[in-house]
Design an enzyme around this catalytic site. Sequence first.
Site, mmCIF file in Angstrom:
data_model
loop_
_atom_site.group_PDB
_atom_site.id
_atom_site.type_symbol
_atom_site.label_atom_id
_atom_site.label_comp_id
_atom_site.label_asym_id
_atom_site.label_seq_id
_atom_site.Cartn_x
_atom_site.Cartn_y
_atom_site.Cartn_z
ATOM 1 N N ASP A 179 -8.741 24.246 30.387
ATOM 2 C CA ASP A 179 -7.562 23.759 29.677
ATOM 3 C C ASP A 179 -7.894 22.528 28.835
ATOM 4 O O ASP A 179 -7.060 21.644 28.668
ATOM 5 C CB ASP A 179 -6.441 23.433 30.663
ATOM 6 C CG ASP A 179 -6.862 22.372 31.676
ATOM 7 O OD1 ASP A 179 -8.039 21.956 31.653
ATOM 8 O OD2 ASP A 179 -6.011 21.956 32.484
ATOM 9 N N CYS A 182 -12.032 20.811 30.864
ATOM 10 C CA CYS A 182 -13.065 21.447 31.692
ATOM 11 C C CYS A 182 -14.324 20.596 31.839
ATOM 12 O O CYS A 182 -14.924 20.567 32.914
ATOM 13 C CB CYS A 182 -13.400 22.844 31.177
ATOM 14 S SG CYS A 182 -14.122 22.893 29.532
ATOM 15 N N HIS A 392 -17.130 25.381 27.152
ATOM 16 C CA HIS A 392 -16.554 25.519 28.492
ATOM 17 C C HIS A 392 -17.671 25.362 29.526
ATOM 18 O O HIS A 392 -18.783 25.852 29.324
ATOM 19 C CB HIS A 392 -15.873 26.878 28.655
ATOM 20 C CG HIS A 392 -15.236 27.038 30.001
ATOM 21 N ND1 HIS A 392 -14.066 26.394 30.338
ATOM 22 C CD2 HIS A 392 -15.615 27.722 31.100
ATOM 23 C CE1 HIS A 392 -13.749 26.701 31.586
ATOM 24 N NE2 HIS A 392 -14.680 27.503 32.071
#
Length: 405
Positions: A179, A182, A392
């Site tokens: 979100d 990370c 990510h």
Amino acid sequence: MIESTSLSASPDQAQKKQRVVVQLMKHKKEVGVPSNELVSRNATAGQKEQSTSEVRKDYVCTSAGRPEKTEVVKSVVTHQDASGNCELHLPVSSNCSAMESSEDSEEDLYRDAEEIEREKILRSEISFSEYKVSVAPEIDIMEYCRKEWRGNTPVAKRMRKGYEEVAQKFASIRRVRGDNYCALRATLFQALSQATQLPSWLQSEDFTMLPENLLSRYDWIKQWQLKEKLGRKMGEISDEIKECLILLRKKWKDISEIEDPIEKQDACDKLFKNEEEEYSLYEALKFLMLNTAIRLYNDDKNGRSVPVFSWLLFARDTSSNPCQLMQNHLNHIGHSGGLEQVEMFLLAYALQYTIQVYRLYKYSTDEFITLYPNDPEEDWPVVTLITEDDRHYNIPVRMCQETML
């Protein structure tokens, strides 16, 4: 907090800095020139690389952990050789194949990319909803790899090779909710789950006075965006950030005092299931990053030695000083964007931790394992993360003792 080395700037250093900034300005016009991104710990000293910038379609992780396009200028830093010669690099757009679907199979020939992506997002949302935790339970790392990268494309093969390499040192992986927090989430979770003592900078008596002290000197900090709420008065901002810092110290102390590794992991899992406390901790980390940036900026202005990455941090058009860094970058972390590469360095310096990252799409290159910073202090603890795309981050586990480089 972070103290930079107090050395007078030599003529050579001043020339190097000027060369760095001039080169950055020059290459802003050279859009699309290929370049390498970051120096990893295995980079050859004295290697010459091109410096470039490119405004491109980047990706930030959505709440489901999947990529979403957004216009950004990505910035990273390269330290070229032991003599201090350095160049700055703004990486070019990553090949979209780095984000290829794990569902590469014959049936994918009959489904468009959006349909495949929607299925993966739904699967990810169900998984995190089921566990009600920001860090999912561990799964065998090669089982996870086979599930996510089943295709025969060059990218899928490279990812599998990368995971095989990581699996030689870590048995499992824990997925992290994507979100836009990370990078902070993965780093903090690893630091807490491995912590055996409270860091010295957290023990400082004036640690909790940091917001009040900074606000008394820098009025613009009242524009800090705390938990997506604007319009607070200066005193309210100071009090709320102070509460976040107190919480960070308390949780770090409590967890580091737990000796049993299973109980320690349970305590971390419990903390990262508490949404209010978890996001307060991220506010504390972001404020520590701002404090570190202010120190580096002032040290540089006063002729003291600073890490090379800080030159790039303040050479960006969007962060030429700490105020702009806060307004255009730190305020947006977790809301509309995540950490850029150069801000991974800033996070490492703020925590006095070395962040070691397996960059899977860089498998078989010198950048496969990258350190932030790339010349870490010997006594800094190390946390290890995994990324497939530099956007990510997930967590490798089953090698949990706190280690030193």
